[in-house]
Design an enzyme around this catalytic site. Structure first.
Site, mmCIF file in Angstrom:
data_model
loop_
_atom_site.group_PDB
_atom_site.id
_atom_site.type_symbol
_atom_site.label_atom_id
_atom_site.label_comp_id
_atom_site.label_asym_id
_atom_site.label_seq_id
_atom_site.Cartn_x
_atom_site.Cartn_y
_atom_site.Cartn_z
ATOM 1 N N SER A 79 17.209 -19.838 36.201
ATOM 2 C CA SER A 79 17.270 -21.155 36.707
ATOM 3 C C SER A 79 16.491 -22.027 35.959
ATOM 4 C CB SER A 79 16.869 -21.067 38.173
ATOM 5 O OG SER A 79 15.499 -20.596 38.201
ATOM 6 N N LYS A 115 9.880 -23.464 39.421
ATOM 7 C CA LYS A 115 10.716 -24.744 39.022
ATOM 8 C C LYS A 115 9.669 -25.845 38.615
ATOM 9 C CE LYS A 115 13.772 -22.526 41.672
ATOM 10 N NZ LYS A 115 15.177 -22.217 41.195
#
Length: 209
Positions: A79, A115
């Site tokens: 990701s 993230k």
């Protein structure tokens, strides 16, 4: 004719007779050599003991630092590609102040996710169909992206970040599940493990994140 004297004998173990034998005493040189060897063994044991104590102390300090101040993490998944790839090891640092562009690690569902910070508490986030991100009506400069994508987004846009939370997104926008989806949502400060600061493995990519 004079009678010869018989040699003197002494009794050894088990009552056996044995001739007298002169006692061999070590020379001064031998005594000095043995003393030197004993001193060397004593110094070696002392050095080894001090070395073991030092290693145990350093290891305990490293564990304490890694747990309380600079957690070490291994990246899994894709990701955050191309910025971070699976298998890389990174060091994070504890903190409570984060800026857009920072990469943070946080707890979610008994896992640690990584993230990028997009916006902070009270900010308005809008994402266009082509994946361009706006924060407070200003286009976000994102040189770390290879391609933009709206991704898995089911929130109502524009979206205001709640108080005491941050809005995060992965760099691989088309596959990342992040604050664009209500399944994860925004991240509260008490979930955050730390901000990633340096990549330590593999060595060929050693450097700041």
């Amino acid at each position: 004719m004079k009678k010869e004297k018989e040699p003197k004998v002494k009794k050894g173990r088990r009552g056996k007779e044995a001739p007298d034998k002169p006692l061999d005493l070590p020379t001064v040189e031998q005594l000095e050599a043995e003393l030197g060897r004993e001193k060397y063994r004593w110094r070696f044991r002392r050095v080894m003991r001090n070395t073991i104590y030092a290693l145990v102390t350093v290891a305990a300090a490293a564990v304490l630092v890694a747990t309380l101040w600079m957690p070490v993490l291994q990246i899994s998944g894709n990701s955050m590609t191309p910025t971070l790839t699976g298998g890389e090891v990174v060091v994070s640092i504890k903190g409570s102040s984060f800026q857009p562009g920072d990469i943070v690690a946080f707890y979610y569902d008994n896992k640690i996710l990584v993230k990028r910070v997009i916006a902070g508490p009270g900010d308005w986030v809008d994402i266009k169909e082509d994946g361009t991100v706006f924060v407070n009506e200003q286009e976000l400069y994102e040189p770390y992206l290879v391609e933009k994508a709206l991704g898995d987004c089911d929130i109502s846009l524009p979206y205001q970040v709640p108080e005491s939370k941050i809005f995060v997104m992965g760099d691989h926008r088309s596959v990342s599940v992040d604050s664009r989806n209500t399944a994860l949502g925004c991240v509260s400060y008490d979930q955050i493990v730390g901000r990633l600061i340096v990549r330590v493995w593999p060595f060929e990519v050693l450097g700041l994140v």
